[in-house]
Design a protein around this motif. Structure first.
Motif, PDB file in Angstrom:
ATOM      1  N   GLN A  36     149.702  34.401  87.782  1.00  0.00           N
ATOM      2  CA  GLN A  36     149.028  35.646  87.442  1.00  0.00           C
ATOM      3  C   GLN A  36     148.398  35.571  86.057  1.00  0.00           C
ATOM      4  O   GLN A  36     147.280  36.052  85.837  1.00  0.00           O
ATOM      5  CB  GLN A  36     150.011  36.828  87.511  1.00  0.00           C
ATOM      6  CG  GLN A  36     150.376  37.273  88.918  1.00  0.00           C
ATOM      7  CD  GLN A  36     151.369  36.353  89.600  1.00  0.00           C
ATOM      8  OE1 GLN A  36     152.023  35.527  88.945  1.00  0.00           O
ATOM      9  NE2 GLN A  36     151.497  36.463  90.912  1.00  0.00           N
ATOM     10  N   ARG A  64     146.726  25.254  93.250  1.00  0.00           N
ATOM     11  CA  ARG A  64     147.631  26.173  93.934  1.00  0.00           C
ATOM     12  C   ARG A  64     147.976  25.651  95.324  1.00  0.00           C
ATOM     13  O   ARG A  64     147.191  24.950  95.950  1.00  0.00           O
ATOM     14  CB  ARG A  64     146.966  27.541  94.106  1.00  0.00           C
ATOM     15  CG  ARG A  64     146.633  28.287  92.854  1.00  0.00           C
ATOM     16  CD  ARG A  64     145.847  29.519  93.269  1.00  0.00           C
ATOM     17  NE  ARG A  64     145.411  30.324  92.165  1.00  0.00           N
ATOM     18  CZ  ARG A  64     144.520  31.295  92.263  1.00  0.00           C
ATOM     19  NH1 ARG A  64     143.967  31.551  93.439  1.00  0.00           N
ATOM     20  NH2 ARG A  64     144.176  31.999  91.218  1.00  0.00           N
ATOM     21  N   ALA A  91     144.483  41.672  99.982  1.00  0.00           N
ATOM     22  CA  ALA A  91     145.673  41.265  99.236  1.00  0.00           C
ATOM     23  C   ALA A  91     145.806  39.747  99.206  1.00  0.00           C
ATOM     24  O   ALA A  91     146.194  39.167  98.183  1.00  0.00           O
ATOM     25  CB  ALA A  91     146.918  41.895  99.849  1.00  0.00           C
ATOM     26  N   ALA A  92     145.488  39.093 100.325  1.00  0.00           N
ATOM     27  CA  ALA A  92     145.550  37.626 100.379  1.00  0.00           C
ATOM     28  C   ALA A  92     144.508  36.999  99.446  1.00  0.00           C
ATOM     29  O   ALA A  92     144.791  36.023  98.747  1.00  0.00           O
ATOM     30  CB  ALA A  92     145.328  37.151 101.816  1.00  0.00           C
ATOM     31  N   GLN A  94     143.297  38.303  96.749  1.00  0.00           N
ATOM     32  CA  GLN A  94     143.595  38.594  95.346  1.00  0.00           C
ATOM     33  C   GLN A  94     144.899  37.965  94.863  1.00  0.00           C
ATOM     34  O   GLN A  94     145.183  37.997  93.664  1.00  0.00           O
ATOM     35  CB  GLN A  94     143.662  40.116  95.150  1.00  0.00           C
ATOM     36  CG  GLN A  94     142.333  40.820  95.379  1.00  0.00           C
ATOM     37  CD  GLN A  94     142.478  42.323  95.537  1.00  0.00           C
ATOM     38  OE1 GLN A  94     143.575  42.872  95.326  1.00  0.00           O
ATOM     39  NE2 GLN A  94     141.407  43.002  95.898  1.00  0.00           N
ATOM     40  N   HIS A  95     145.684  37.379  95.772  1.00  0.00           N
ATOM     41  CA  HIS A  95     146.970  36.802  95.375  1.00  0.00           C
ATOM     42  C   HIS A  95     146.740  35.622  94.441  1.00  0.00           C
ATOM     43  O   HIS A  95     146.003  34.690  94.764  1.00  0.00           O
ATOM     44  CB  HIS A  95     147.756  36.357  96.602  1.00  0.00           C
ATOM     45  CG  HIS A  95     149.160  35.961  96.278  1.00  0.00           C
ATOM     46  ND1 HIS A  95     150.170  36.870  96.069  1.00  0.00           N
ATOM     47  CD2 HIS A  95     149.721  34.744  96.112  1.00  0.00           C
ATOM     48  CE1 HIS A  95     151.290  36.237  95.799  1.00  0.00           C
ATOM     49  NE2 HIS A  95     151.046  34.948  95.815  1.00  0.00           N
ATOM     50  N   THR A 313     150.028  44.394 100.138  1.00  0.00           N
ATOM     51  CA  THR A 313     150.387  43.629  98.937  1.00  0.00           C
ATOM     52  C   THR A 313     151.812  43.106  99.029  1.00  0.00           C
ATOM     53  O   THR A 313     152.087  41.939  98.719  1.00  0.00           O
ATOM     54  CB  THR A 313     150.230  44.509  97.681  1.00  0.00           C
ATOM     55  OG1 THR A 313     148.867  44.947  97.583  1.00  0.00           O
ATOM     56  CG2 THR A 313     150.592  43.738  96.422  1.00  0.00           C
ATOM     57  N   VAL A 316     152.008  40.198 101.765  1.00  0.00           N
ATOM     58  CA  VAL A 316     151.466  38.907 101.314  1.00  0.00           C
ATOM     59  C   VAL A 316     152.414  38.262 100.307  1.00  0.00           C
ATOM     60  O   VAL A 316     152.695  37.051 100.383  1.00  0.00           O
ATOM     61  CB  VAL A 316     150.061  39.106 100.718  1.00  0.00           C
ATOM     62  CG1 VAL A 316     149.605  37.841  99.979  1.00  0.00           C
ATOM     63  CG2 VAL A 316     149.063  39.455 101.807  1.00  0.00           C
ATOM     64  N   ALA A 317     152.934  39.042  99.362  1.00  0.00           N
ATOM     65  CA  ALA A 317     153.870  38.493  98.373  1.00  0.00           C
ATOM     66  C   ALA A 317     155.122  37.939  99.052  1.00  0.00           C
ATOM     67  O   ALA A 317     155.613  36.858  98.695  1.00  0.00           O
ATOM     68  CB  ALA A 317     154.251  39.573  97.361  1.00  0.00           C
ATOM     69  N   VAL A 320     154.412  34.623 100.995  1.00  0.00           N
ATOM     70  CA  VAL A 320     154.314  33.475 100.080  1.00  0.00           C
ATOM     71  C   VAL A 320     155.710  33.076  99.599  1.00  0.00           C
ATOM     72  O   VAL A 320     156.055  31.894  99.565  1.00  0.00           O
ATOM     73  CB  VAL A 320     153.400  33.817  98.885  1.00  0.00           C
ATOM     74  CG1 VAL A 320     153.471  32.712  97.827  1.00  0.00           C
ATOM     75  CG2 VAL A 320     151.959  34.007  99.346  1.00  0.00           C
ATOM     76  N   GLU A 321     156.528  34.064  99.234  1.00  0.00           N
ATOM     77  CA  GLU A 321     157.886  33.761  98.768  1.00  0.00           C
ATOM     78  C   GLU A 321     158.699  33.039  99.827  1.00  0.00           C
ATOM     79  O   GLU A 321     159.471  32.114  99.521  1.00  0.00           O
ATOM     80  CB  GLU A 321     158.595  35.055  98.361  1.00  0.00           C
ATOM     81  CG  GLU A 321     160.009  34.827  97.855  1.00  0.00           C
ATOM     82  CD  GLU A 321     160.717  36.103  97.452  1.00  0.00           C
ATOM     83  OE1 GLU A 321     161.964  36.060  97.321  1.00  0.00           O
ATOM     84  OE2 GLU A 321     160.048  37.131  97.261  1.00  0.00           O
TER      85      GLU A 321
END
Length: 347
Positions: A36, A64, A91-92, A94-95, A313, A316-317, A320-321
């Motif tokens: 970020q 990334r 959201a994807a 902007q991640h 949001t 997507v978070a 990824v986690e």
């Protein structure tokens, strides 16, 4: 002569609100930095015209991890799911921690075998899945096999596992049901009468939890309001419209009308046909253009919105986690989005 100073690292740092040392680590790749923060620096560098900012941004983004996510949604409630899909895509994009792409599929055939085929089709080409579905042994067995193979699966909006032993993003559906009961108890014109309930299907655990929550609240706090046997609308607007008109004609004591899933547009259509709106409290799910218009016209009283932007949001978070999570952790991997109550006064 051009006296305009060339932007420096200090210029970028000031614009980003970060230290010069942090910006230097990002721009010159001297040490790992939070994704970020790196994205914040790149955006600041581009904004002030720092030399080679775009090239640096491209280099950072290339480092990334890259993931492809499969998202399986329902084909009904098209306005809501179209908005949710758009929110997930944004959201994807902007991640900051990964390069993400999403592939969307929609359930048109609700037979378990057809849903399993769609899930398997996505699983073979995606790094993670998010699925909206009802509970069924075939579907749960399929999801268990996919998770065992190393592809994380998130239940979206409604649990799929009866024990809620799975990653989840969405509202606490029992809380949504109790919230509907609270609203009915305070907005119905009379404290006695019947309450009509329309739901997509008994096999959707989220819908079942909402009905249980609604029953529980009314039994405790407004026992004069009696829920009728829920009617299945398959989240279909035409079925909902017919069911609404039938409920109003058969139950003269109808004081409330609730949709616990999709198909709310059918209630709006039904109420718009009547020469006089019945004196009842009408609660729909999901804020759409049509439901907001119905609120402003006084056709419905309340819309409970699931906040698709926050849902997307969080989803997507979490997806990824889960790519690096070693085991399911309910405290981290079950994410509840607070419902948002919309009325004609806060549109």
């Amino acid at each position: 002569m051009n006296n305009k100073k060339r932007p420096t690292i200090a210029t970028v740092a000031a614009h980003a609100g970060l230290s010069v040392a942090t910006v230097d680590r990002v721009l010159n790749a001297r040490a790992p930095v939070n994704p970020q923060t790196a994205e914040q620096v790149v955006q600041a560098a581009e904004a002030v015209g720092y030399f080679a900012a775009r090239l640096i941004g491209q280099r950072i983004r290339e480092r990334r991890p890259t993931y492809r996510f499969g998202i399986l949604l329902l084909a009904t409630a098209q306005a809501f799911y179209a908005g949710l899909a758009q929110a997930i895509s944004e959201a994807a994009e902007q991640h900051a921690g990964a390069n993400l792409s999403c592939e969307f599929e929609y359930i048109t055939d609700r037979t378990p075998a057809a849903i399993v085929a769609q899930i398997e089709h996505l699983a073979v080409k995606c790094d993670g899945l998010a699925v909206v579905s009802f509970a069924h042994p075939l579907i749960n067995a399929c999801l268990a096999q996919i998770r065992t193979a190393g592809v994380p699966v998130v239940a979206l909006l409604s649990d799929i596992h009866e024990r809620a032993d799975e990653p989840y993003v969405g509202q606490d559906n029992h809380v949504v049901g109790r919230t509907m009961g609270w609203l009915l108890a305070r907005t119905c014109g009379a404290r006695k009468g019947s309450v009509g309930i329309l739901l997509g299907g008994h096999r959707f655990l989220g819908h079942h939890a909402r009905v249980e929550g609604l029953h529980g609240y009314l039994a405790e706090h407004a026992p004069g309001l009696k829920p009728l046997e829920p009617l299945i609308n398959l989240d279909n607007c035409d079925i909902t419209e017919e069911a609404t008109l039938d409920l109003i004609s058969r139950h003269r004591d109808l004081r409330g009308l609730c949709v616990v899933g999709g198909g709310g547009d059918g209630i709006i259509s039904a109420l718009a046909q009547l020469p006089k709106r019945p004196a009842l409290c009408c609660i729909l799910q999901e804020s759409t253009e049509l439901s907001r218009q119905a609120l402003s016209r006084g056709l419905v009283d309340v819309v409970i919105d699931s906040q698709p932007g926050l849902t997307a949001t969080a989803l997507v978070a979490l997806m990824v986690e889960l790519q690096s999570a070693e085991a399911f952790d309910p405290a981290r991997h079950r994410v509840y989005i607070p419902p948002h109550i919309v009325t004609s006064e806060n549109l």
